[in-house]
Structures are given as C-alpha cells and as structure tokens.
Design a protein around this motif. Structure first.
Motif, PDB file in Angstrom:
ATOM      1  N   SER A   8     -53.061  -4.757  49.439  1.00  0.00           N
ATOM      2  CA  SER A   8     -54.146  -3.819  49.689  1.00  0.00           C
ATOM      3  C   SER A   8     -54.113  -2.617  48.747  1.00  0.00           C
ATOM      4  O   SER A   8     -55.057  -1.843  48.718  1.00  0.00           O
ATOM      5  CB  SER A   8     -54.118  -3.335  51.140  1.00  0.00           C
ATOM      6  OG  SER A   8     -52.903  -2.688  51.420  1.00  0.00           O
ATOM      7  N   ALA A   9     -53.061  -2.471  47.979  1.00  0.00           N
ATOM      8  CA  ALA A   9     -52.933  -1.303  47.092  1.00  0.00           C
ATOM      9  C   ALA A   9     -53.766  -1.476  45.824  1.00  0.00           C
ATOM     10  O   ALA A   9     -53.947  -2.577  45.311  1.00  0.00           O
ATOM     11  CB  ALA A   9     -51.470  -1.099  46.708  1.00  0.00           C
ATOM     12  N   SER A  10     -54.246  -0.361  45.330  1.00  0.00           N
ATOM     13  CA  SER A  10     -55.024  -0.355  44.093  1.00  0.00           C
ATOM     14  C   SER A  10     -54.171  -0.866  42.932  1.00  0.00           C
ATOM     15  O   SER A  10     -53.011  -0.473  42.783  1.00  0.00           O
ATOM     16  CB  SER A  10     -55.474   1.075  43.786  1.00  0.00           C
ATOM     17  OG  SER A  10     -55.946   1.162  42.463  1.00  0.00           O
ATOM     18  N   GLY A  34     -58.887  -3.958  50.895  1.00  0.00           N
ATOM     19  CA  GLY A  34     -58.895  -2.556  50.504  1.00  0.00           C
ATOM     20  C   GLY A  34     -59.077  -2.407  49.002  1.00  0.00           C
ATOM     21  O   GLY A  34     -59.843  -3.135  48.375  1.00  0.00           O
ATOM     22  N   ASP A  35     -58.349  -1.449  48.419  1.00  0.00           N
ATOM     23  CA  ASP A  35     -58.484  -1.181  46.987  1.00  0.00           C
ATOM     24  C   ASP A  35     -57.949  -2.312  46.105  1.00  0.00           C
ATOM     25  O   ASP A  35     -58.235  -2.343  44.913  1.00  0.00           O
ATOM     26  CB  ASP A  35     -57.782   0.128  46.623  1.00  0.00           C
ATOM     27  CG  ASP A  35     -58.573   1.353  47.064  1.00  0.00           C
ATOM     28  OD1 ASP A  35     -59.788   1.212  47.327  1.00  0.00           O
ATOM     29  OD2 ASP A  35     -57.991   2.442  47.136  1.00  0.00           O
ATOM     30  N   PHE A  60     -58.133 -15.340  48.657  1.00  0.00           N
ATOM     31  CA  PHE A  60     -59.133 -14.806  49.571  1.00  0.00           C
ATOM     32  C   PHE A  60     -59.293 -13.314  49.308  1.00  0.00           C
ATOM     33  O   PHE A  60     -58.381 -12.654  48.805  1.00  0.00           O
ATOM     34  CB  PHE A  60     -58.703 -14.994  51.033  1.00  0.00           C
ATOM     35  CG  PHE A  60     -58.503 -16.423  51.433  1.00  0.00           C
ATOM     36  CD1 PHE A  60     -59.577 -17.213  51.809  1.00  0.00           C
ATOM     37  CD2 PHE A  60     -57.235 -16.987  51.441  1.00  0.00           C
ATOM     38  CE1 PHE A  60     -59.394 -18.536  52.182  1.00  0.00           C
ATOM     39  CE2 PHE A  60     -57.033 -18.305  51.808  1.00  0.00           C
ATOM     40  CZ  PHE A  60     -58.114 -19.085  52.179  1.00  0.00           C
ATOM     41  N   ALA A  61     -60.440 -12.768  49.669  1.00  0.00           N
ATOM     42  CA  ALA A  61     -60.690 -11.329  49.587  1.00  0.00           C
ATOM     43  C   ALA A  61     -61.640 -10.955  50.714  1.00  0.00           C
ATOM     44  O   ALA A  61     -62.556 -11.714  51.046  1.00  0.00           O
ATOM     45  CB  ALA A  61     -61.290 -10.955  48.242  1.00  0.00           C
ATOM     46  N   LEU A  62     -61.411  -9.793  51.303  1.00  0.00           N
ATOM     47  CA  LEU A  62     -62.281  -9.346  52.390  1.00  0.00           C
ATOM     48  C   LEU A  62     -63.657  -8.955  51.852  1.00  0.00           C
ATOM     49  O   LEU A  62     -63.773  -8.092  50.980  1.00  0.00           O
ATOM     50  CB  LEU A  62     -61.657  -8.171  53.132  1.00  0.00           C
ATOM     51  CG  LEU A  62     -60.522  -8.534  54.088  1.00  0.00           C
ATOM     52  CD1 LEU A  62     -59.910  -7.283  54.685  1.00  0.00           C
ATOM     53  CD2 LEU A  62     -61.011  -9.457  55.190  1.00  0.00           C
ATOM     54  N   GLN A  63     -64.681  -9.624  52.354  1.00  0.00           N
ATOM     55  CA  GLN A  63     -66.055  -9.405  51.911  1.00  0.00           C
ATOM     56  C   GLN A  63     -66.466  -7.943  52.062  1.00  0.00           C
ATOM     57  O   GLN A  63     -67.084  -7.367  51.173  1.00  0.00           O
ATOM     58  CB  GLN A  63     -67.019 -10.307  52.704  1.00  0.00           C
ATOM     59  CG  GLN A  63     -68.464 -10.168  52.298  1.00  0.00           C
ATOM     60  CD  GLN A  63     -68.724 -10.718  50.909  1.00  0.00           C
ATOM     61  OE1 GLN A  63     -68.194 -11.756  50.534  1.00  0.00           O
ATOM     62  NE2 GLN A  63     -69.519 -10.016  50.135  1.00  0.00           N
ATOM     63  N   GLU A  64     -66.122  -7.341  53.188  1.00  0.00           N
ATOM     64  CA  GLU A  64     -66.495  -5.943  53.435  1.00  0.00           C
ATOM     65  C   GLU A  64     -65.920  -5.020  52.356  1.00  0.00           C
ATOM     66  O   GLU A  64     -66.580  -4.091  51.908  1.00  0.00           O
ATOM     67  CB  GLU A  64     -65.985  -5.534  54.818  1.00  0.00           C
ATOM     68  CG  GLU A  64     -66.367  -4.132  55.212  1.00  0.00           C
ATOM     69  CD  GLU A  64     -65.937  -3.828  56.631  1.00  0.00           C
ATOM     70  OE1 GLU A  64     -65.108  -2.922  56.810  1.00  0.00           O
ATOM     71  OE2 GLU A  64     -66.438  -4.500  57.560  1.00  0.00           O
ATOM     72  N   ASP A  65     -64.693  -5.279  51.930  1.00  0.00           N
ATOM     73  CA  ASP A  65     -64.061  -4.440  50.905  1.00  0.00           C
ATOM     74  C   ASP A  65     -64.653  -4.691  49.520  1.00  0.00           C
ATOM     75  O   ASP A  65     -64.771  -3.778  48.711  1.00  0.00           O
ATOM     76  CB  ASP A  65     -62.549  -4.672  50.890  1.00  0.00           C
ATOM     77  CG  ASP A  65     -61.880  -4.193  52.175  1.00  0.00           C
ATOM     78  OD1 ASP A  65     -62.431  -3.276  52.819  1.00  0.00           O
ATOM     79  OD2 ASP A  65     -60.829  -4.734  52.538  1.00  0.00           O
ATOM     80  N   ILE A  66     -65.032  -5.930  49.255  1.00  0.00           N
ATOM     81  CA  ILE A  66     -65.692  -6.263  47.991  1.00  0.00           C
ATOM     82  C   ILE A  66     -67.020  -5.502  47.897  1.00  0.00           C
ATOM     83  O   ILE A  66     -67.305  -4.856  46.893  1.00  0.00           O
ATOM     84  CB  ILE A  66     -65.943  -7.786  47.879  1.00  0.00           C
ATOM     85  CG1 ILE A  66     -64.616  -8.539  47.771  1.00  0.00           C
ATOM     86  CG2 ILE A  66     -66.846  -8.109  46.689  1.00  0.00           C
ATOM     87  CD1 ILE A  66     -64.769 -10.051  47.931  1.00  0.00           C
TER      88      ILE A  66
END
Length: 99
Positions: A8-10, A34-35, A60-66
C-alpha cells in the motif's frame, strides 16, 4: 503455501516492492492498494518490473484506489472491489502485508 502479498506504500517513498518481488512464488498474488496503485502508471520506474511478474503470480489492484488517483487499469492487474479483497484474503493460505 499460497500467499497474498499486500502493498500500500507509495513507490516514491518506499522500496517495499523491491523487497517483495523476489519472494513472490508461483500461485501467489500481489495486491496493490492505496498509494501503491501509482505503480500502475506507465511512466513509473516500477511499471516494467510489474510486467515481469513470473508466470503464475496474479496481480490485483483496488478499483477505488485506482480511480481516486486518476489512473487506468494495467494489463497484468485485475481491478477489484473490497468484497473481492476480502474473498482473496480468505482464499490464500497466508496474507503478507509489506507496508
């Protein structure tokens, strides 16, 4: 043992991806949230690394965060919602949080 790796870290403030990538095994999965979704940017220094994930590792990646970061989906990464995130946590033997 199948492991779900969470980042989740940038990528601009953390080297977690560099630590996690060598430990990903076949049948593991990598979830960006996240970032960390900034890793999906085409111009990101790590975008090329993500494209070299070994065969058998799911991305995978969270759609909301994208969407919150104005990004687009990447070819190797499936955009998922929170319900799917919970289902993945249950489906894998171990969940490793890298950040």
């Amino acid at each position: 043992m199948k492991t779900l790796h969470l980042i989740s870290a940038s990528p601009f403030q953390s080297r977690m991806l560099d630590s996690a990538l060598p430990l990903l095994a076949e049948q593991d999965a990598l979830l960006l949230m996240g970032d960390a979704t900034y890793l999906l940017q085409e111009s990101s220094r790590t975008a090329a690394l993500l494209e070299t994930l070994q065969t058998g590792v799911k991305g995978f990646a969270l759609q909301e965060d994208i969407e919150a970061r104005g990004l687009r989906d990447a070819p190797r990464f499936e955009a998922i919602d929170y319900d799917c995130f919970v289902a993945l946590c249950v489906a894998y033997d171990k969940v490793q949080n890298w950040s």
